[in-house]
Design a protein around this motif. Structure first.
Motif, short mmCIF file in Angstrom:
data_model
loop_
_atom_site.label_atom_id
_atom_site.label_comp_id
_atom_site.label_asym_id
_atom_site.label_seq_id
_atom_site.Cartn_x
_atom_site.Cartn_y
_atom_site.Cartn_z
N GLU A 47 0.83 -1.20 0.00
CA GLU A 47 0.00 0.00 0.00
C GLU A 47 0.86 1.25 0.00
N ILE A 48 0.34 2.30 -0.63
CA ILE A 48 1.07 3.55 -0.71
C ILE A 48 0.77 4.39 0.53
N GLU A 49 1.82 4.86 1.17
CA GLU A 49 1.62 5.74 2.33
C GLU A 49 1.98 7.15 1.92
N VAL A 50 0.99 8.02 1.84
CA VAL A 50 1.23 9.41 1.41
C VAL A 50 0.14 10.30 2.01
N GLY A 51 0.53 11.53 2.34
CA GLY A 51 -0.46 12.47 2.87
C GLY A 51 -1.36 12.97 1.74
N ILE A 52 -2.67 12.97 1.99
CA ILE A 52 -3.61 13.34 0.93
C ILE A 52 -3.44 14.81 0.48
N PRO A 53 -3.28 15.80 1.40
CA PRO A 53 -3.13 17.18 0.92
C PRO A 53 -1.91 17.35 0.01
N LEU A 54 -0.80 16.69 0.39
CA LEU A 54 0.42 16.78 -0.43
C LEU A 54 0.19 16.13 -1.80
N LEU A 55 -0.43 14.95 -1.79
CA LEU A 55 -0.69 14.25 -3.06
C LEU A 55 -1.59 15.09 -3.95
N LYS A 56 -2.63 15.66 -3.37
CA LYS A 56 -3.57 16.47 -4.14
C LYS A 56 -2.86 17.64 -4.81
N ARG A 57 -2.02 18.32 -4.04
CA ARG A 57 -1.32 19.49 -4.57
C ARG A 57 -0.35 19.10 -5.69
N ARG A 58 0.46 18.08 -5.42
CA ARG A 58 1.50 17.70 -6.40
C ARG A 58 0.90 17.09 -7.65
N LEU A 59 -0.18 16.34 -7.48
CA LEU A 59 -0.83 15.73 -8.63
C LEU A 59 -1.49 16.80 -9.51
N SER A 60 -2.13 17.78 -8.88
CA SER A 60 -2.76 18.86 -9.65
C SER A 60 -1.70 19.64 -10.42
N GLU A 61 -0.53 19.87 -9.78
CA GLU A 61 0.56 20.56 -10.48
C GLU A 61 1.02 19.74 -11.67
N PHE A 62 1.17 18.42 -11.45
CA PHE A 62 1.65 17.52 -12.50
C PHE A 62 0.66 17.48 -13.66
N ILE A 63 -0.62 17.41 -13.34
CA ILE A 63 -1.65 17.33 -14.40
C ILE A 63 -1.68 18.64 -15.17
#
Ligand code: ATP
Ligand code: MG
Length: 178
Positions: A47-63
């Motif tokens: 399973e992936i362990e990652v903070g949701i706010p960080l993932l949301k921010r970085r993924l939106s930047e990437f997209i």
């Protein structure tokens, strides 16, 4: 077109998203790979362990301005990813158990994944974050068939599924039949 595929682990997101991206010639984005390649988190017990706010921010930047992609991952239901269509893959708990068995999860983790599916967690959480959430039952079809159904739904509005595992959930809790 931006397509999001989510669902409980083992429902077939990675397999279906691969077929879908190749049918449409769209870029494939796996949240799991994105987290690992961007060093945002680690894989622990599969399973992936990652903070949701960080993932949301970085993924939106990437997209960013990307227009045509298929993005897959169970964490996609936890927040809003830029999207045009979202689909939640569903699997009958008996089938899901068979699919998860080779992963050698502990009984506790296996049961918790089955409960997550039977309680509609990903579907309901998706509804919190997205509009027009579609469900597809992958229990009795191949991954390519599911990908083809998604294409037909996007193009012609072909009907999807309405999943309800409440009878299985009751059986599971009362009799441990699954
Ligand atoms: N109809 C189907 N659609 C998708 N996958 C299927 C189907 N039938 C069987 N499978 C199998 O189910 C297993 C789980 O699929 P997959 O790894 O794509 O799940 P996942 O949802 O991406 O899981 P995770 O969230 O852990 O990454 C694979 O071995 C896949 O080949
Ligand atoms: Mg996967």
């Amino acid at each position: 077109m931006r397509i999001v595929i989510t669902g409980t682990p083992g429902t077939g997101k990675t397999e279906v998203a691969k077929h879908l991206s190749s049918l449409l010639s769209f870029e494939l984005i796996s949240i799991k790979d994105f987290v690992l390649e961007s060093h945002l988190g680690k894989e622990k017990d599969g399973e992936i362990e990652v903070g949701i706010p960080l993932l949301k921010r970085r993924l939106s930047e990437f997209i960013g301005p990307r227009k045509d992609f298929v993005l897959e991952g169970h964490l996609a239901c936890e927040f809003t990813v830029p999207y045009d269509h979202i689909f939640v893959l569903r699997t009958h708990p008996e089938t899901l158990r068979k699919r998860l068995l080779p992963r050698n999860y502990s009984e506790k983790k296996l049961n918790s994944n089955l409960m997550t599916e039977m309680l509609d967690y990903c579907y309901l959480t998706s509804i919190l974050h997205y509009k027009d959430v579609g469900e597809l039952d992958t229990s009795t079809s191949t991954a390519i068939e599911t990908a083809q159904r998604i294409v037909k739904n996007i193009r012609d509005g072909a009907q999807l599924d309405s999943v309800n595992w409440s009878a299985e959930l009751k059986d599971f809790v009362l009799n441990r039949t699954i």
